[in-house]
Design a protein around this motif. Structure first.
Motif, PDB file in Angstrom:
ATOM      1  N   VAL A   1      -2.299  10.432  -4.362  1.00  0.00           N
ATOM      2  CA  VAL A   1      -2.324   9.288  -4.620  1.00  0.00           C
ATOM      3  C   VAL A   1      -3.147   8.628  -5.505  1.00  0.00           C
ATOM      4  CG1 VAL A   1      -2.143   6.764  -3.117  1.00  0.00           C
ATOM      5  CG2 VAL A   1      -0.073   8.715  -2.473  1.00  0.00           C
TER       6      VAL A   1
ATOM      7  N   ASP B   1      -3.118   5.759  -6.875  1.00  0.00           N
ATOM      8  CA  ASP B   1      -3.312   4.333  -6.487  1.00  0.00           C
ATOM      9  C   ASP B   1      -2.957   4.090  -5.723  1.00  0.00           C
ATOM     10  OD1 ASP B   1      -3.783   0.999  -7.262  1.00  0.00           O
ATOM     11  OD2 ASP B   1      -2.479   1.669  -8.676  1.00  0.00           O
ATOM     12  N   GLU B   2      -3.688   3.040  -4.417  1.00  0.00           N
ATOM     13  CA  GLU B   2      -2.868   2.936  -3.374  1.00  0.00           C
ATOM     14  C   GLU B   2      -2.363   1.786  -3.537  1.00  0.00           C
ATOM     15  OE1 GLU B   2      -5.712   3.507   0.358  1.00  0.00           O
ATOM     16  OE2 GLU B   2      -5.366   5.955   0.556  1.00  0.00           O
ATOM     17  N   THR B   3      -2.835   0.326  -3.978  1.00  0.00           N
ATOM     18  CA  THR B   3      -2.347  -0.799  -4.324  1.00  0.00           C
ATOM     19  C   THR B   3      -1.514  -0.529  -6.005  1.00  0.00           C
ATOM     20  OG1 THR B   3      -3.735  -1.450  -4.832  1.00  0.00           O
ATOM     21  CG2 THR B   3      -3.627  -1.529  -2.365  1.00  0.00           C
TER      22      THR B   3
ATOM     23  N   ARG C   1       0.850  -1.041   0.303  1.00  0.00           N
ATOM     24  CA  ARG C   1      -0.016  -0.314  -0.258  1.00  0.00           C
ATOM     25  C   ARG C   1       1.007   1.758   0.002  1.00  0.00           C
ATOM     26  NH1 ARG C   1      -5.006   0.436   0.481  1.00  0.00           N
ATOM     27  NH2 ARG C   1      -5.206  -1.517   1.055  1.00  0.00           N
ATOM     28  N   VAL C   2       0.282   2.185  -0.861  1.00  0.00           N
ATOM     29  CA  VAL C   2       1.326   3.569  -0.716  1.00  0.00           C
ATOM     30  C   VAL C   2       0.532   4.432  -0.363  1.00  0.00           C
ATOM     31  CG1 VAL C   2       1.877   5.418  -2.557  1.00  0.00           C
ATOM     32  CG2 VAL C   2       2.061   2.285  -3.095  1.00  0.00           C
ATOM     33  N   ARG C   3       1.863   4.951   0.315  1.00  0.00           N
ATOM     34  CA  ARG C   3       1.148   6.518   1.440  1.00  0.00           C
ATOM     35  C   ARG C   3       1.431   7.269   1.052  1.00  0.00           C
ATOM     36  NH1 ARG C   3      -2.600   3.737   4.146  1.00  0.00           N
ATOM     37  NH2 ARG C   3      -2.545   1.863   5.656  1.00  0.00           N
TER      38      ARG C   3
END
Length: 73
Positions: free
Chosen positions: A40, A42-44, A8-10
């Motif tokens: 963000v 696209d978190e994934t 997961r991108v934060r």
């Protein structure tokens, strides 16, 4: 990485200085709002290599990647 883990991108918008390196490095994952602050998209993301480069190149340290297990797994 196992199929059970999720990257997961934060982004910490309070830390972002609006340099835009993330957008240049991983434009499918990051954008900037009207004030130049990271958003963000696209978190994934699938292209985790580009995201890792974006995290490494962020001058303010506003970006991070975490791992976890998806809900219900």
């Amino acid at each position: 990485m196992s199929d059970e883990q999720l990257l997961r991108v934060r982004a910490d918008r309070d830390v972002c200085i609006g340099a835009g390196m993330c957008v240049l490095t991983a434009g499918a994952v990051f954008d900037q709002d009207d004030d130049g602050v990271v958003a963000v998209l696209d978190e994934t993301p699938e292209d985790i290599d580009a995201v890792r480069r974006a995290v490494a190149n962020c001058p303010s340290g506003a970006l991070s990647i975490s791992t976890g297990t998806p809900a219900g797994a």
